[in-house]
Design a protein around this motif. Structure first.
Motif, short mmCIF file in Angstrom:
data_model
loop_
_atom_site.label_atom_id
_atom_site.label_comp_id
_atom_site.label_asym_id
_atom_site.label_seq_id
_atom_site.Cartn_x
_atom_site.Cartn_y
_atom_site.Cartn_z
N GLY A 95 0.81 -1.22 0.00
CA GLY A 95 0.00 0.00 0.00
C GLY A 95 0.84 1.26 0.00
O GLY A 95 0.30 2.36 0.21
N ASP A 109 3.76 2.30 -7.29
CA ASP A 109 2.85 1.87 -6.25
C ASP A 109 3.14 0.42 -5.91
O ASP A 109 3.21 -0.43 -6.81
CB ASP A 109 1.41 2.04 -6.75
CG ASP A 109 0.38 1.72 -5.69
OD1 ASP A 109 0.77 1.57 -4.52
OD2 ASP A 109 -0.81 1.64 -6.03
N THR A 111 1.72 -2.81 -4.07
CA THR A 111 0.41 -3.21 -3.58
C THR A 111 0.35 -4.62 -3.00
O THR A 111 -0.58 -4.93 -2.26
CB THR A 111 -0.63 -3.13 -4.71
OG1 THR A 111 -0.19 -3.94 -5.82
CG2 THR A 111 -0.79 -1.69 -5.19
N LYS A 159 -0.65 4.11 2.37
CA LYS A 159 -2.11 4.14 2.38
C LYS A 159 -2.58 2.74 2.78
O LYS A 159 -2.34 1.77 2.06
CB LYS A 159 -2.65 4.51 1.00
CG LYS A 159 -2.22 5.90 0.54
CD LYS A 159 -2.80 6.23 -0.82
CE LYS A 159 -2.35 7.61 -1.29
NZ LYS A 159 -2.91 7.96 -2.62
N LEU A 161 -4.24 -0.71 3.41
CA LEU A 161 -5.08 -1.59 2.61
C LEU A 161 -6.09 -2.26 3.53
O LEU A 161 -5.72 -3.04 4.41
CB LEU A 161 -4.22 -2.66 1.91
CG LEU A 161 -3.27 -2.14 0.83
CD1 LEU A 161 -2.37 -3.26 0.34
CD2 LEU A 161 -4.04 -1.58 -0.34
N ARG A 239 -8.04 3.63 -0.39
CA ARG A 239 -7.97 2.29 -0.96
C ARG A 239 -9.09 1.37 -0.47
O ARG A 239 -9.20 0.25 -0.95
CB ARG A 239 -6.63 1.64 -0.61
CG ARG A 239 -5.42 2.28 -1.26
CD ARG A 239 -4.18 1.55 -0.81
NE ARG A 239 -2.97 2.09 -1.40
CZ ARG A 239 -2.46 1.69 -2.55
NH1 ARG A 239 -3.08 0.78 -3.25
NH2 ARG A 239 -1.35 2.21 -3.01
N GLU A 361 -8.79 0.98 -9.37
CA GLU A 361 -7.46 0.57 -8.95
C GLU A 361 -6.36 1.33 -9.66
O GLU A 361 -5.34 1.68 -9.09
CB GLU A 361 -7.29 -0.93 -9.17
CG GLU A 361 -6.06 -1.51 -8.49
CD GLU A 361 -6.01 -3.01 -8.60
OE1 GLU A 361 -6.50 -3.54 -9.61
OE2 GLU A 361 -5.50 -3.65 -7.68
N VAL A 365 -4.93 5.98 -7.13
CA VAL A 365 -3.66 6.27 -6.49
C VAL A 365 -2.64 6.84 -7.46
O VAL A 365 -1.50 7.06 -7.10
CB VAL A 365 -3.08 4.99 -5.85
CG1 VAL A 365 -4.00 4.47 -4.79
CG2 VAL A 365 -2.84 3.92 -6.90
#
Length: 408
Positions: A95, A109, A111, A159, A161, A239, A361, A365
Motif C-alpha cells: 500500500g 505503487d 500493492t 495508504k 489496505l 484504498r 485501482e 492512487v
C-alpha cells in the motif's frame, strides 16, 4: 511519547554508476603483439522497492535519509570483468505509494507482498577495448566509460489496505466498534481525537470468513483544508472498498452530519464518492425502541424540500442518503452488530462493488501529489524540506581513457 506509526518519509536515493572498461594491450615475453585484452566494467547496483507484508508502517525507514547502491567495478587486464555493484532492496509495507519529492509526480505503487519495482536502475558498465577489436582495428586504444548513476529524492506515503474504512467525527464510536468486532485494542476515551493514528482489525464472519476494518482519527468540518487530523489520515481510506459512516444517535441532525463528512471526502478526493457506503447510527443503547423507530423513519423519509437545479435529484429526493443502507448499532451492548456485519459483507461482495474496485485501482492512487501542502506535511512529520549530503565518491578526477598500459 513519539508514535511508532510512521506513514510518511522522505529519502534521498542513488543507484550505482557503471564501472569503466579497461584499455589494455597485452605485451609479454615471446608474444609482443598480444593484442587488446581490456575487460568490461561492472554494472552499478539498482535501487529496488519490495513489498513486505511483515511491515505495516514506514518506521524502519524514518531515519534512513540516504540510500545508496554500490558502484560497479572497473574492468581489468586479461579480459577481467569488473564486479557488479550490489542492488539495494527497500522493503516497504503493501500500500506504499512513491512520489518524486521535487515535482510531486507519481512514480510507482507497491500493492502486494513480494512485488519488486526497480526505482533507480544502476548504470551499465563500459566495454573494454577487447570488445572493439576487428580485422581493420586490431589494437583499439579506447574503451567505454560506465553509464552514470541516477538520483532521486522520493516521498514514501503509506495508504492502508483494508476492506472497510470507518469515517466519522471525533467521539463517534469508531474505536469502540473496532475493538468490539475485532481483537484490535485502540485507545478509547471520552474526549475528542483520542485516536491519533490509524488502526487495523480483522473482523470475523460466518464460516471462518473475515474482512479487514480500518479506523482513522476523527474528521471535522474543514479537514480537507488542513483542519484537525483528517488531512493527514484521509489518504488511508482512499484504498478501502467500502466506507462505513458513523454518526451518534444523540446528534441533532444525522443527515446533516453525514453530508458534512461526505463533503470532506469530496473535497479531498472526488473519486471516493464512487465507493459503496453504509451509514451506522451508533450509541443506540442511549435510546429506546420507540426513539430508534422515529429516527429510522426520519432518516428514510424523503425530503419535502424541492431539488436544486444545480444537481440532479436522487430517485426519492433523499439527497446523499439515497440507496444507502442504514444500521442502528451499539458497540457497548452489541446491539445490531450482527446485522452490521451482514450488511458489510453483502456490500463488500456485491458485483457492482467488485467492478468499481477494479476500475478505480488504476486511477485512484495515480494522482500527482499536491506540492502546495508539501512543506506543511513535512513539518508535521518532523522532516526537513531539503536533504543535503556530501559523498566523497562523487568528487573524482576525469579518467583519461587514452592512456594505456603495457605489461612487461
Amino acid at each position: 511519547m513519539e508514535s511508532n506509526f510512521v506513514d510518511y518519509v522522505k529519502i534521498m536515493c542513488r543507484s550505482g554508476k557503471g564501472g569503466r572498461g579497461s584499455m589494455h594491450l597485452r605485451h609479454v615475453k615471446y608474444n609482443p603483439n598480444g593484442g587488446p585484452d581490456g575487460g568490461d566494467g561492472g554494472k552499478g547496483g539498482s535501487i529496488i522497492l519490495r513489498g513486505n507484508h511483515n511491515f505495516w508502517t514506514l518506521l524502519h525507514l524514518k531515519y534512513e535519509r540516504h540510500i545508496f547502491a554500490e558502484h560497479g567495478g572497473n574492468g581489468g587486464k586479461d579480459k577481467c570483468h569488473g564486479t557488479d555493484g550490489k542492488d539495494v532492496y527497500i522493503d516497504v509495507p503493501c500500500g506504499t505509494v512513491v512520489y518524486d519529492a521535487e515535482t510531486g509526480k507519481y512514480v510507482c505503487d507497491v500493492t502486494y507482498d513480494g512485488q519488486e519495482i526497480v526505482l533507480l536502475k544502476g548504470g551499465r558498465g563500459g566495454l573494454g577495448n577487447f570488445q572493439f577489436r576487428s580485422a581493420t582495428n586490431q589494437a583499439p586504444r579506447y574503451a567505454q566509460p560506465g553509464e552514470p548513476m541516477q538520483e532521486m529524492t522520493i516521498i514514501l506515503e503509506l495508504k492502508l489496505l483494508a476492506d472497510v474504512g470507518l469515517v466519522g467525527f471525533p467521539n463517534a464510536g469508531k474505536s469502540t466498534l473496532l475493538s468490539s468486532l475485532s481483537n484490535a485494542r485502540p485507545k478509547i476515551a471520552n474526549y475528542p481525537f483520542t485516536t491519533m493514528e490509524p488502526s487495523l482489525g480483522i473482523v470475523g464472519y460466518r464460516d471462518n470468513k473475515s474482512f479487514v476494518m480500518a479506523d482513522i482519527p476523527g474528521i471535522i468540518e474543514g479537514a480537507s483544508e488542513g483542519k484537525g487530523l483528517g488531512l493527514r489520515f484521509l489518504r488511508h481510506i482512499e484504498r478501502n472498498s467500502l466506507l462505513l459512516f458513523m454518526v451518534p444517535a444523540d446528534t441533532d441532525d444525522i443527515k446533516r452530519e453525514y453530508e458534512i463528512l461526505l463533503n470532506e471526502l469530496r473535497q479531498f478526493n472526488p473519486d471516493m464518492l464512487t465507493k459503496h457506503r453504509v451509514l451506522a447510527v451508533t450509541k443506540c443503547d442511549l435510546l429506546d425502541d420507540e426513539l430508534i423507530d422515529m429516527l429510522r423513519e426520519e432518516i428514510e423519509t424523503p425530503s419535502s424540500l424541492p431539488c436544486s437545479g444545480e444537481e440532479p435529484c436522487s430517485p426519492n429526493n433523499q439527497g446523499e442518503l439515497a440507496g444507502i443502507s442504514v444500521v442502528f448499532i451499539s458497540a457497548v451492548t452489541g446491539k445490531g452488530l450482527d446485522e452490521l456485519k451482514d450488511v458489510l459483507w453483502r456490500e463488500l461482495n456485491a458485483e457492482s462493488n467488485k467492478l468499481a474496485t477494479v476500475m478505480q485501482e488504476d486511477t485512484l492512487v495515480h494522482r500527482d501529489k499536491d506540492m502546495t501542502r508539501f512543506a506543511e506535511e513535512m513539518a508535521d512529520e518532523g522532516e526537513d524540506e531539503d536533504i543535503e549530503y556530501i559523498d566523497a565518491e562523487d568528487i573524482e578526477d576525469i579518467e583519461d581513457f587514452d592512456d594505456f598500459e603495457y605489461e612487461e
